[in-house]
Design an enzyme around this catalytic site. Structure first.
Site, PDB file in Angstrom:
ATOM      1  N   TYR A 164       0.720  -1.348  -0.049  1.00  0.00           N
ATOM      2  CA  TYR A 164       0.113   0.033  -0.055  1.00  0.00           C
ATOM      3  C   TYR A 164       0.790   1.379   0.005  1.00  0.00           C
ATOM      4  CZ  TYR A 164      -3.477   3.642   1.186  1.00  0.00           C
ATOM      5  OH  TYR A 164      -4.075   4.349   1.197  1.00  0.00           O
ATOM      6  N   ASP A 246       9.501   2.840   0.671  1.00  0.00           N
ATOM      7  CA  ASP A 246       8.306   3.700   1.160  1.00  0.00           C
ATOM      8  C   ASP A 246       8.498   3.516   2.724  1.00  0.00           C
ATOM      9  OD1 ASP A 246       5.941   4.450   2.109  1.00  0.00           O
ATOM     10  OD2 ASP A 246       4.615   3.618   0.549  1.00  0.00           O
ATOM     11  N   LYS A 273       3.301  10.945   7.266  1.00  0.00           N
ATOM     12  CA  LYS A 273       2.585  10.681   8.500  1.00  0.00           C
ATOM     13  C   LYS A 273       2.897  11.681   9.649  1.00  0.00           C
ATOM     14  CE  LYS A 273       0.249   6.928   7.284  1.00  0.00           C
ATOM     15  NZ  LYS A 273      -1.240   6.761   7.240  1.00  0.00           N
TER      16      LYS A 273
END
Ligand SMILES: Cc1ncc(COP(=O)(O)O)c(C=O)c1O
Length: 439
Positions: A164, A246, A273
């Site tokens: 993801y 990532d 984040k």
């Protein structure tokens, strides 16, 4: 709230009872959901937050605590899917945001904080020689992939099943792929070094980049094995494809992210984040010779736009967070706390011979109601989703807020005493439903 579900020999009945108790305790959330559904598809504007029968609506948070619209109090174990590392009211972050607000927002200019935040990131993550900011992790990955194809002049991108990288870069199967950006994708198996190496070599000079999470986060907190990630590094070097790590979720797992812990230094890294102190953020960076394609002083410069790329609230909160709160020492302590929690939870499952385990690394965990090794998303999919539901509703009933899929992201204000309570609650759930978890 208190648990209202009794021992039950039948799993479907137990889940129905737990779900009934959830609904009965949340009339306001239900009404708000019904109203929201008149103006938002399914009452929702962020798919991951939706679950049946309707999601709990939170009203406020403080420290590591949340209160829903009915007034129920929860320990926030979700930590905004890793972005909420500072909790809900860190005074240092708050002061930084207040200070930024005092000076006015939307200045439409360079600011003094973006190089400071960039410097803080460069000091931490070994691969970063230059960095650029975006508004989200999704955007960071979109930019990194666009950059990789421009830099290499190649079209193909390798990603991994179950990965993801944002709402338009999802590879977990299902309908997700229908809204993906139309890259020329090569899908490889996660944690399968041999197959992945073969596929990279086969793609040869067509492959622009390999994009990989060092641990599948949304895919169930499944750590990437060192040999797998090292093989990706070595083989991309051979073929000239760029390795993009990532680290949107995993950068919090140690002072230098997973790349420092594993010694796997990618060409590009994406972040997001918590790095903006809890404000909207993303970043991508890496080798100077690649990133400098964005240097606007060059005649051949690539553009990188974004009204809010350097918004003053994010930049100020990010600088305060990384320089004063989430220091390297604090990162080590938080992740050690997560490791202890995972060990204790796994001991509970083992002692009872129960279908229950916690995967992950450091401060990121996912609870899986199943036995046996979990190395791939296909392994995790073997869990009975009804047991997952039961665990979720039962933890919510006991005042623990976590992702429906069982994900936990510890935030700094969570205390050891609160985690003792969680371990006790999980033990209680496994005992109450002993026959179901040991079937
Ligand atoms: C590994 C990973 N990459 C990218 C993203 C996308 O980040 P954002 O939600 O900020 O767009 C996420 C979000 O969960 C993620 O876990």
């Amino acid at each position: 709230m208190s648990p209202t579900v009794t021992a039950n020999a039948d799993l479907d009945t137990a889940v129905a009872e737990a779900r009934g108790a959830y609904v009965a305790a949340r009339p306001k959330s239900k009404a708000l959901h019904e109203e929201a559904a008149k103006v938002l598809p399914g009452g929702n504007t962020r798919t991951v937050l939706f679950y049946e029968p309707f999601p709990t609506v939170m009203e406020r948070g403080a420290g590591a605590r949340l209160w829903d619209v009915e007034g129920h109090e929860y320990l926030d174990l979700l930590g905004e899917f890793t972005a909420g590392i500072y909790g809900h009211s860190d005074p240092t972050i708050r002061a930084a945001i207040d200070g930024a607000l005092d000076n006015g927002v939307n200045l439409a200019s360079h600011g003094a904080n973006e190089p400071k935040l960039a410097r803080l990131l460069l000091e931490r993550f070994p691969s970063l020689e230059r960095v650029r900011f975006t508004n989200s992790g999704t955007e960071a990955n979109l930019m990194a992939l666009a950059l990789a194809t421009a830099f290499t002049g190649r079209r193909q991108v390798m990603v991994f099943a179950g990965g993801y990288h944002g709402g338009v870069l999802t590879f977990g199967g299902g309908t997700g792929g229908k809204v993906n950006v139309p890259h020329d994708i090569v899908l490889a198996p996660y944690n399968d070094a041999e197959t992945s190496v073969r596929m990279i070599r086969e793609a040869g000079d067509k492959l622009a980049a390999v994009l990989v999470e060092p641990m599948l986060g949304s895919g169930g907190c499944i750590p990437g094995e060192a040999a797998f990630l090292q093989a990706l590094r070595a083989t991309t070097r051979e073929t000239g494809a760029l390795l993009i790590l990532d680290e949107v979720m995993t950068s919090r797992l140690g002072p230098g992210g997973r790349q420092a812990a594993l010694g796997v230094v990618p060409d590009l890294t994406t972040l997001g984040k918590y790095i903006g102190g809890g404000m909207s953020v993303g970043a991508f960076g890496g080798r100077a010779d690649i990133m400098d394609l964005f240097d606007p002083r060059r005649p051949d410069a690539l553009p990188h736009a974004g009204t809010f790329n350097n918004n003053v609230l994010t930049m100020a909160a990010g600088v305060a967070g990384l320089s004063k709160v989430f220091t390297p020492e604090v990162s080590l302590a938080l992740n050690a706390r997560g490791d202890r929690l995972r060990e204790r939870l796994n001991a509970l499952g083992e002692a009872r011979g129960a279908a229950f385990q916690a995967t992950g690394l450091g401060s990121l965990l996912t609870l899986h109601p199943m036995r046996g090794p979990i190395r791939t998303p296909a392994d995790a999919a073997k869990a009975d989703s009804r047991l997952r539901d039961l665990l979720f509703f039962e933890l919510m009933a006991r005042g623990y807020y976590l992702a429906r899929r069982g994900m936990i992201a510890l935030s700094l204000p969570v205390t050891d005493a609160e985690l003792d309570g969680l371990v006790e609650a999980v033990g209680d759930i496994l005992d109450t439903h002993r026959t179901l978890f040991t079937a």
